[in-house]
Design an enzyme around this catalytic site. Sequence first.
Site, short mmCIF file in Angstrom:
data_model
loop_
_atom_site.label_atom_id
_atom_site.label_comp_id
_atom_site.label_asym_id
_atom_site.label_seq_id
_atom_site.Cartn_x
_atom_site.Cartn_y
_atom_site.Cartn_z
CB THR A 100 -0.94 0.00 1.23
OG1 THR A 100 -1.93 -1.00 1.03
CG2 THR A 100 -1.60 1.35 1.42
CB THR A 124 5.20 10.01 9.20
OG1 THR A 124 5.63 9.92 10.55
CG2 THR A 124 6.03 9.04 8.37
CG ASP A 125 7.30 12.74 13.27
OD1 ASP A 125 6.89 11.60 12.99
OD2 ASP A 125 7.14 13.26 14.40
CD GLU A 126 6.98 6.80 13.02
OE1 GLU A 126 7.46 5.74 12.57
OE2 GLU A 126 5.97 6.84 13.74
CE1 TYR A 151 3.27 4.43 8.56
CE2 TYR A 151 4.71 5.32 10.26
CZ TYR A 151 3.69 5.49 9.35
OH TYR A 151 3.09 6.73 9.22
CE LYS A 155 3.46 7.73 5.13
NZ LYS A 155 2.18 7.87 4.37
P1 NAD Z 1 -5.28 5.03 9.51
O1 NAD Z 1 -4.62 3.72 9.63
O2 NAD Z 1 -6.22 5.48 10.58
O3 NAD Z 1 -6.09 5.11 8.13
C1 NAD Z 1 -5.56 4.62 6.93
C2 NAD Z 1 -6.71 4.51 5.93
O4 NAD Z 1 -6.16 4.05 4.68
C3 NAD Z 1 -7.80 3.52 6.33
O5 NAD Z 1 -9.07 4.08 6.10
C4 NAD Z 1 -7.55 2.32 5.42
O6 NAD Z 1 -8.72 1.58 5.14
C5 NAD Z 1 -7.00 3.02 4.18
N1 NAD Z 1 -6.19 2.12 3.35
C6 NAD Z 1 -5.20 1.28 3.75
N2 NAD Z 1 -4.70 0.60 2.69
C7 NAD Z 1 -5.37 1.04 1.60
C8 NAD Z 1 -5.31 0.73 0.22
N3 NAD Z 1 -4.43 -0.17 -0.27
N4 NAD Z 1 -6.16 1.36 -0.62
C9 NAD Z 1 -7.05 2.27 -0.15
N5 NAD Z 1 -7.17 2.59 1.14
C10 NAD Z 1 -6.34 2.00 2.01
O7 NAD Z 1 -4.11 6.09 9.33
P2 NAD Z 1 -3.99 7.60 9.82
O8 NAD Z 1 -3.44 7.62 11.19
O9 NAD Z 1 -5.25 8.31 9.51
O10 NAD Z 1 -2.82 8.11 8.85
C11 NAD Z 1 -3.13 8.65 7.58
C12 NAD Z 1 -1.84 9.06 6.90
O11 NAD Z 1 -1.16 10.03 7.71
C13 NAD Z 1 -0.85 7.90 6.71
O12 NAD Z 1 -0.23 8.06 5.47
C14 NAD Z 1 0.18 8.10 7.82
O13 NAD Z 1 1.43 7.62 7.43
C15 NAD Z 1 0.18 9.61 7.95
N6 NAD Z 1 0.54 10.14 9.28
C16 NAD Z 1 -0.11 9.70 10.40
C17 NAD Z 1 0.19 10.26 11.63
C18 NAD Z 1 -0.50 9.81 12.90
O14 NAD Z 1 -0.10 10.21 14.00
N7 NAD Z 1 -1.56 9.02 12.83
C19 NAD Z 1 1.18 11.26 11.72
C20 NAD Z 1 1.83 11.67 10.55
C21 NAD Z 1 1.49 11.11 9.34
O1 DAU Z 2 5.17 10.34 14.36
C1 DAU Z 2 4.12 10.13 13.47
C2 DAU Z 2 3.67 8.70 13.57
O2 DAU Z 2 2.95 8.60 14.81
C3 DAU Z 2 2.81 8.24 12.41
O3 DAU Z 2 3.59 8.24 11.25
C4 DAU Z 2 2.23 6.84 12.66
O4 DAU Z 2 1.34 6.51 11.62
C5 DAU Z 2 1.50 6.84 13.98
O5 DAU Z 2 1.01 5.55 14.28
C6 DAU Z 2 2.42 7.33 15.10
O6 DAU Z 2 3.50 6.38 15.33
P1 DAU Z 2 3.98 5.99 16.82
O7 DAU Z 2 4.61 4.68 16.75
O8 DAU Z 2 4.72 7.11 17.43
O9 DAU Z 2 2.52 5.95 17.54
P2 DAU Z 2 1.85 4.91 18.56
O10 DAU Z 2 0.53 5.50 18.92
O11 DAU Z 2 1.89 3.53 18.10
O12 DAU Z 2 2.82 5.03 19.84
C7 DAU Z 2 3.12 6.28 20.44
C8 DAU Z 2 4.16 6.01 21.53
O13 DAU Z 2 3.54 5.29 22.60
C9 DAU Z 2 5.32 5.16 21.07
O14 DAU Z 2 6.50 5.62 21.71
C10 DAU Z 2 4.98 3.75 21.56
C11 DAU Z 2 4.19 4.01 22.83
N1 DAU Z 2 3.13 3.05 23.16
C12 DAU Z 2 2.24 2.70 22.19
C13 DAU Z 2 1.20 1.83 22.48
C14 DAU Z 2 0.21 1.41 21.42
C15 DAU Z 2 3.01 2.59 24.47
O15 DAU Z 2 3.80 2.92 25.38
N2 DAU Z 2 1.96 1.73 24.76
C16 DAU Z 2 1.06 1.34 23.82
O16 DAU Z 2 0.13 0.59 24.16
#
Ligand code: NAD
Ligand code: DAU
Length: 335
Positions: A100, A124-126, A151, A155
């Site tokens: 994806t 993402t910042d990652e 992941y 990205k």
């Molecule tokens: P999410 O996992 O909540 O949502 C992802 C969505 O993409 C879902 O609705 C899923 O069904 C859809 N999807 C997955 N595979 C697909 C495919 N092959 N075709 C069509 N749809 C598909 O993710 P999110 O947290 O909303 O993140 C959205 C974007 O933002 C991602 O690209 C992620 O890398 C980026 N991002 C997330 C965060 C964060 O903290 N959540 C921070 C920075 C960047």
């Molecule tokens: O920085 C942006 C990213 O933030 C996005 O690109 C990703 O899509 C998003 O999932 C998020 O990644 P993280 O790995 O930082 O998020 P997560 O919510 O999984 O975890 C946040 C922090 O908390 C991380 O240091 C791991 C920790 N954690 C996570 C879970 C699920 C815990 O300590 N306990 C937990 O149960």
Amino acid sequence: RDQYHTVIVAGGAGFIGANFVRNVVSTTNWSVVVVDKLTYAGNLANLESLPVERVDVVVGDICDENLVNSVASSADAIVNFAAESHNDRSLHAAKSFLKTNVEGTFVLLEAARRFSIRYHHVSTDEVYGDLPIDTDEAFTLDSPYRPSSPYSATKAASDHLVTAWTRSYGVQATISNCANNYGPYQHVEKFIPRQITNLLIGTRPKLYGAGSNVREWLHVNDHVSGIMRVLEFGRIGSSYLLSSGIGVSNIEVLRLVLELMDHPSDFFDHVRDRPGHDRRYALDSASTRSDLGWSPTYTDLREGLCDTIRWYSENTNWWAAGKRGVEEQYRRFEG
Ligand code: NAD
Ligand code: DAU
């Protein structure tokens, strides 16, 4: 905003995508075509009560060229949120992340190229890797890409495709790299909603390792407003860093949630740490803020968490059905 009439929102049924669609509907007159595969993370309930004449939902895969071309032929822009987004899952099964996040981005870029339409890539910042915990250093647009997890590697690869398609083929693309989001509609596998919903069902929150890892927390509304600014004012070929400056260790976030939900500060379990766990993320968003005239409205994590806790408390129907499966999966990961 008049430059767009029909915008494809890939991944629009996920957490950030759905918040974006809601913002578009309330602040513009664009038509939206959501393309979403509805994986475990996609949920049509996230788009509930939006006007059907403004939001069309196409259930499908961004890797499906025919489907993507058929919607792109009559659109002005693609905003790509579609991704496999969870680090923990990527450590156990990376294949769908490659498919994806990398191949899907390629298909969308090819469509943007073919139909000469605008493409915005949500990243993402990652991609920059991590920083030592005890410094004030922050990543800038000049920092090298050094992703650590499967992941973040996918990205990073997708960002490079966007840059290459802009330079080689003139695709009208921009990228935003954003810090950790929180807010309504976030899947309960993620840190903040996992702990809030654990407390709501009477389970002890789970903290990885000592909880000293630091994340920079941005409310999802502020992420969405930043993307809107990039779509309106972003320079083609540029990347933008969206962040809050609110860098907080996981244990501090958890203690704040415990306090706001009236639980003792030691009501949690330390569990096995995430392998390769990134220590700290921080972005220097000064240039983005001045270039786009953007800044976050949520400047106080306590206030953002209060609103988020209220949302999860008032929307148990939205998350309750999936909660058990998520916790079973975490037990398998830990086992
Ligand atoms: P999410 O996992 O909540 O949502 C992802 C969505 O993409 C879902 O609705 C899923 O069904 C859809 N999807 C997955 N595979 C697909 C495919 N092959 N075709 C069509 N749809 C598909 O993710 P999110 O947290 O909303 O993140 C959205 C974007 O933002 C991602 O690209 C992620 O890398 C980026 N991002 C997330 C965060 C964060 O903290 N959540 C921070 C920075 C960047
Ligand atoms: O920085 C942006 C990213 O933030 C996005 O690109 C990703 O899509 C998003 O999932 C998020 O990644 P993280 O790995 O930082 O998020 P997560 O919510 O999984 O975890 C946040 C922090 O908390 C991380 O240091 C791991 C920790 N954690 C996570 C879970 C699920 C815990 O300590 N306990 C937990 O149960």
